[in-house]
Design a protein around this motif. Structure first.
Motif, short mmCIF file in Angstrom:
data_model
loop_
_atom_site.label_atom_id
_atom_site.label_comp_id
_atom_site.label_asym_id
_atom_site.label_seq_id
_atom_site.Cartn_x
_atom_site.Cartn_y
_atom_site.Cartn_z
N GLY A 232 -11.76 -11.41 3.22
CA GLY A 232 -11.70 -11.60 4.38
C GLY A 232 -9.60 -12.01 4.49
O GLY A 232 -9.79 -12.23 5.99
N ARG A 233 -9.19 -11.37 3.90
CA ARG A 233 -7.70 -11.79 3.92
C ARG A 233 -6.75 -10.13 4.29
O ARG A 233 -7.28 -9.71 3.02
CB ARG A 233 -7.16 -12.64 2.56
CG ARG A 233 -5.63 -13.16 3.59
CD ARG A 233 -5.48 -14.49 2.59
NE ARG A 233 -4.56 -15.01 3.52
CZ ARG A 233 -3.04 -14.87 3.20
NH1 ARG A 233 -2.43 -13.96 2.93
NH2 ARG A 233 -2.22 -15.36 4.41
N PRO A 234 -6.10 -10.33 4.70
CA PRO A 234 -5.40 -9.37 4.65
C PRO A 234 -4.08 -8.97 3.40
O PRO A 234 -3.28 -9.65 3.65
CB PRO A 234 -4.55 -8.81 6.13
CG PRO A 234 -4.88 -10.20 6.70
CD PRO A 234 -5.08 -10.56 5.91
N VAL A 235 -4.59 -8.58 2.80
CA VAL A 235 -3.24 -8.65 1.44
C VAL A 235 -2.02 -7.57 1.34
O VAL A 235 -0.95 -8.16 0.59
CB VAL A 235 -3.81 -8.69 -0.22
CG1 VAL A 235 -5.22 -9.54 0.44
CG2 VAL A 235 -4.72 -6.98 -0.23
N GLU A 236 -2.18 -5.97 1.91
CA GLU A 236 -1.33 -5.56 2.05
C GLU A 236 -1.30 -4.63 2.92
O GLU A 236 -2.57 -4.23 3.14
CB GLU A 236 -1.05 -4.68 0.49
CG GLU A 236 0.24 -4.18 0.26
CD GLU A 236 0.13 -2.96 -0.78
OE1 GLU A 236 -0.64 -3.66 -1.92
OE2 GLU A 236 1.17 -1.94 -1.12
N SER A 237 -0.35 -4.39 3.37
CA SER A 237 -0.76 -3.40 4.74
C SER A 237 1.19 -2.32 4.92
O SER A 237 1.91 -2.96 4.59
CB SER A 237 -0.94 -3.98 6.16
OG SER A 237 0.45 -4.85 6.28
N GLY A 238 0.77 -1.52 5.02
CA GLY A 238 1.70 -0.86 5.34
C GLY A 238 1.48 1.75 5.49
O GLY A 238 0.46 0.93 5.18
N PRO A 239 2.17 1.94 5.07
CA PRO A 239 2.45 3.52 5.30
C PRO A 239 1.26 3.78 4.33
O PRO A 239 1.01 3.08 2.88
CB PRO A 239 3.45 4.11 4.61
CG PRO A 239 4.34 2.82 5.68
CD PRO A 239 3.38 1.41 5.37
N ALA A 240 0.43 4.49 4.36
CA ALA A 240 -0.69 4.81 3.35
C ALA A 240 -0.14 5.63 2.10
O ALA A 240 -0.50 4.89 0.81
CB ALA A 240 -1.66 6.33 4.25
N ARG A 241 0.40 6.36 2.21
CA ARG A 241 1.17 7.02 0.94
C ARG A 241 1.52 5.94 0.30
O ARG A 241 1.67 6.06 -1.17
CB ARG A 241 1.82 7.93 1.24
CG ARG A 241 1.66 9.31 2.30
CD ARG A 241 1.10 10.59 0.53
NE ARG A 241 0.21 10.86 1.22
CZ ARG A 241 -1.04 11.47 0.49
NH1 ARG A 241 -0.70 11.09 -0.72
NH2 ARG A 241 -1.98 11.41 0.98
N ALA A 242 2.45 4.97 0.92
CA ALA A 242 3.53 4.03 0.15
C ALA A 242 2.08 3.20 -0.38
O ALA A 242 2.26 2.96 -1.49
CB ALA A 242 4.43 3.12 1.05
N VAL A 243 1.10 2.76 -0.08
CA VAL A 243 0.11 1.62 -0.70
C VAL A 243 -0.21 1.99 -1.73
O VAL A 243 -0.27 1.49 -1.87
CB VAL A 243 -0.42 1.11 0.41
CG1 VAL A 243 -2.34 -0.02 -0.13
CG2 VAL A 243 0.30 0.65 1.99
#
Lengths: 285, 601
Positions: free
Chosen positions: B230-241
């Motif tokens: 339920g918690r956003p743990v990581e967000s960013g550009p798809a390739r980088a993630v």
């Protein structure tokens, strides 16, 4: 999670119905002790006395007497015995035949399913009451004949409903898994399928009790039920017809007895269905 | 200006009197023409986002804080009829199960027409033309014929194309795709993704793509949000993630996924599973800490703040710098050499079904399996791959005796199992066992676990004493890595992965020579899948058995099996060593299968 049977005992519907059924069952079981009079004893000096709450009542006969001076209360109580014996025995018989055929039909499928399915179709195309009347004419009157007639007519009810349930359960992989582990067909049906169909079986049994009581009353009413020496609610209704204007209670009381008992079993069946049906139980949360 | 802005969106659920946070302060900006991916395993709460937008949260769930700004209007506080006017027009949905999303008693044409007239398109003829244009744009062949067809006459992939066409028909500003490929064949996954991408570009629509598959999301999306408990743990550009995950959870997921192209390596196994809603409530600190290889005391005490590791790449972890150091230490499970002798030899196995048999017309037969010939060596794991309906499961059922072959031979240790004398299951049951696909259906909900795993001990004329069974069940639970106290539980109290372990344990009760495993990891989360794949490899080393592993996931097959059989329309069209077949596929269908598996980034 509690087991389905304990869960069903928490349902008010089931508890009320069970109370009503036990009340009738108690009268039936201990009719000799509960009834104030011999149900066949005739008091020709006090015929057609009204029940206690009407003017001119005889305190000796709480619910009055019929046209031959027999005590209505005692006849109702002994009638309950007849009704309960017929309902229980006939439902058990119909359940045994119907559910065995349903399990064979639903589990094995194929030719067995086809034959049993067609048999049920043909059987059910006869109007049930007419069929039982014809059977009674053929078999003759008597308590055992009534039971046999109801079994022969009503096994189809169990067979048809249970068959589809058996088919649903059979499709589960755990049934195939049991076969792969070396279970025989007999073991598979008994240990894997029957526990899953049992709740439905219990429910149908309760509903069938209600139906059997009605059928028995109809047969007794037309004089094709139990023998003349036995008391039955249907017979009481038939007897009271001639004097319906002088003493309406003689007619109404056995009708009320039938309504009370049938309602009890229907309520029990419905309550059990709600409590035992996993899908309904889940939707309720 | 953003199409959708989520600001500290928080969704809570009432569970038995207490309030549990299901989604905790989720924020994102979705620009027009962009695709954002919400990625998480089951239980992460990803489906709640789509439901929150449509305001169809399950009973007891509610948005308790934050806002969802759609073009400046807050969807959370908007009047129901205004929101209803937006849904299906400005906001469209692509559902998870396309077959059930279409009305089975209406033609495709009637449903499309209804949808367009609801959108306000006038004139029957215009609506028809628009429907034809949209269906053609979705890559559906012969759209005129399609309009007169019913959903059951189409494949799942075609139904999904129809639904995508109707979702984009209103030129929506936002499309929410909730696991749009999960219910479909692996071979169609890419095509559906390509279609969504093409439609999205053409209509300049913003898309929220909800999935459990990080690789799939990385292929399609511009940005990714990884959700855990339920918690956003990581967000960013798809390739980088995908290529440089900064959160330990994302890194572990990456390592738990078997690769299709890189060197074979052991899979990273995260211990336990995602905390349930109830457990989350009593937890403090980072919810991933109990499973995290980097966790320190600090992680268990305080919730980590979101820190930025690169432009637009945000991670909620205080130890993100150490994330790349997480790696698998063990080497890949060894593949046994060419087996000295075969356990199973299948010769010209075929299964034909009679269809359309009536009183007056001749029976016609459909061949479900045609002339299958293969063998399995001792201790060898052989994969059987193919799309659904190719006859894989029929082969499995014939091998275990649930279906009778129309012709051909099944030689097990030299005995022909199709001989009438050997049809008696109990003789074979000891040596050939099956693990079923759906662990929910495969476990009798009325039996306790101890009774399920030792069920074979009550079969036939065996009547094992209960204490013997109890003892054996303890050993079996240990072998499949479950605690001893599971013995007294019922299957309903177990998670999907735990059920599948029970399923495996039952097949091992009498040590088998050959296991048939029918899609046993499909539908499970990546971390659970890694646990099970490692378990199977370990059990082979410990107990020694051969396995026919039926799967549609080539990367799983590549990880586990040394040889592969490719099935297409009832025929085995190609077989050989896994590397050879996948590296240099000959049959066109094998090539399609290999191409459909997404390349490792």
């Amino acid at each position: 999670m509690a087991g389905p049977l304990t869960r069903s005992l928490h349902s008010p519907r089931v508890l009320v119905a069970l109370g009503m059924v036990l009340c009738v069952a108690f009268c039936a079981a201990f009719a000799g002790l509960v009834a104030p009079h011999d149900p066949s004893e005739q008091n020709l000096l006090s015929i057609l006395t009204p029940p206690l709450w009407d003017a001119g009542a005889d305190p000796h006969f709480l619910l009055g007497t019929d046209s031959l001076g027999r005590d209505v209360l005692s006849r109702l109580i002994f009638g309950a015995r007849t009704a309960m014996i017929v309902a229980f025995a006939a439902s058990t018989g119909a359940m045994v035949i119907g559910s065995i055929l349903a399990h064979v039909s639903g589990y094995f499928g194929g030719v067995a399913d086809w034959i049993i399915g067609r048999l049920v179709d043909i059987w059910m195309s006869f109007p049930p009451v007419i069929l039982s009347l014809i059977l009674m004419v053929g078999l003759g009157v008597g308590l055992d004949r009534v039971i046999l007639a109801i079994v022969l007519v009503d096994w189809t009810r169990f067979c048809r409903v249970l068959r589809s349930e058996v088919m649903v359960v059979t499709r589960h992989d755990y049934v195939a898994a049991a076969r792969l582990l070396g279970f025989t067909h007999w073991q598979t049906i008994l240990r894997e399928i029957v526990p899953a169909t049992a709740p439905l079986l219990i429910t149908l049994f309760s509903l069938e009790m209600a139906i059997a009581i009605v059928v028995e009353a109809i047969l007794s009413f037309v004089g094709l039920g139990v023998g003349p020496d036995q008391v039955a609610w249907g017979q009481m209704i038939a007897d009271a017809r001639q004097n319906v204007y002088q003493s309406p209670w003689d007619l109404l009381l056995p009708i009320l007895a039938i309504v009370f008992t049938v309602a009890a079993f229907n309520l029990l069946g419905d309550g059990l269905r709600r409590a035992l049906d996993v899908r309904l139980a889940e939707a309720g949360h | 200006m953003s199409v959708l802005q989520a600001r500290d969106l928080t969704i809570s659920a009432r569970l038995g009197g207490t309030v549990v946070t299901v989604i905790r302060s989720l924020s994102f900006d979705l620009e027009p023409g962009k695709i954002i991916g919400l990625v998480g395993e089951s239980g992460a709460g990803k489906t709640m986002i789509g439901r929150a937008i449509a305001q169809v949260l399950p009973p007891g769930f509610a948005i308790t804080a934050g806002s969802l700004l759609f073009g400046g209007d807050d969807l959370v506080t908007m009047a129901p009829d205004r929101r209803r006017a937006l849904l299906g027009r400005a906001i469209a949905f692509i559902p998870q199960a396309p077959m059930t999303a279409l009305n089975p008693v209406k033609t495709i044409g009637a449903q499309f027409d209804e949808h367009l007239s609801r959108l306000g398109q006038r004139g029957r003829q215009q609506r028809r033309e628009r429907a034809l244009a949209m269906l053609a744009a979705s890559g559906l062949p012969r759209p005129e014929g399609l309009l007169a067809q019913y959903p059951h006459q189409l494949s799942g992939g075609m139904c999904q194309r129809v639904l995508i066409a109707s979702a984009f028909a209103s030129n929506p500003r936002l499309v929410i795709a909730d696991e749009p490929t999960t219910a479909l064949d692996a071979t169609t996954h890419r095509q559906i993704l390509r279609l969504i991408a093409a439609m999205q570009r053409e209509h300049a629509t913003a898309v929220i793509f909800i999935t459990h598959d990080l690789r799939l999301a990385a292929d399609l999306c511009d940005d990714i949000i990884v959700l855990y408990a339920g918690r956003p743990v990581e967000s960013g550009p798809a390739r980088a993630v995908l290529s440089a995950p900064a959160h330990p959870y994302a890194r572990c997921l990456q390592l738990a996924n078997p690769s299709m192209s890189a060197q074979r390596r052991a899979l990273y196994v995260m211990p336990d599973q995602m905390p349930s809603l109830r457990q989350m409530q009593t937890m403090s600190g980072c919810s991933f800490a109990p499973r995290c290889p980097l966790a320190v005391e600090e992680c268990r005490r305080n919730e980590p703040p979101a820190v930025s590791v690169a432009a637009g790449h945000v991670v909620a972890c205080s130890r993100a710098a150490a994330t790349p150091s997480i790696d698998v230490r063990e080497s890949a499970p060894s593949m046994p050499d060419e087996a000295a002798r075969n356990v199973l030899q299948v010769v010209n196995l075929a299964k034909r079904y009679g269809v359309g048999r009536g009183l007056f017309n001749e029976a016609t037969t459909v061949a479900a399996v045609k002339d299958a010939t293969f063998d399995i060596g001792e201790n060898e794991f052989v994969a059987l791959v193919g799309e659904s309906g190719s006859g894989k499961s029929t082969v499995a059922k014939m091998l275990v005796g649930l279906e009778r072959p129309s012709s051909g031979k099944i030689l097990f240790n030299g005995d022909d199992l199709t001989e009438p004398a050997l049809r008696n299951r109990s003789r074979v049951a000891a040596s050939v066992q099956m693990i079923f696909q759906d662990p929910r259906s495969a476990l009798n909900p009325r039996r306790r676990i101890a009774s399920i795993v030792t069920q074979v001990m009550e079969a036939g004329h065996r009547h094992a004493r209960w204490d013997e069974r109890q003892k054996r069940s303890q050993q079996l639970l240990g072998e499949v890595g479950l605690a001893a106290d599971f013995a007294a539980r019922l299957p309903d109290h177990l998670s999907g992965g735990q059920r599948q372990r029970i399923n495996i344990a039952r097949a091992l009760c009498i040590p088998p020579r050959l296991l048939i495993a029918d899609e046993i990891v499909s539908g499970l989360d990546v971390s659970i899948q890694a646990q099970l794949l490692n378990l199977l490899a370990r059990l082979r080393a410990e107990l020694g058995f051969a396995m026919l592993f039926i799967s549609h996931d080539l990367s799983v097959v590549r990880h586990l099996c040394s040889r592969v059989l490719v099935m297409y329309r009832g025929e085995i069209v190609e077989q050989g060593r896994t590397e050879t077949v996948f590296g240099d596929p000959h049959h066109p269908h094998t090539r399609a299968l290999v191409a459909a598996t997404s390349p490792q980034a």
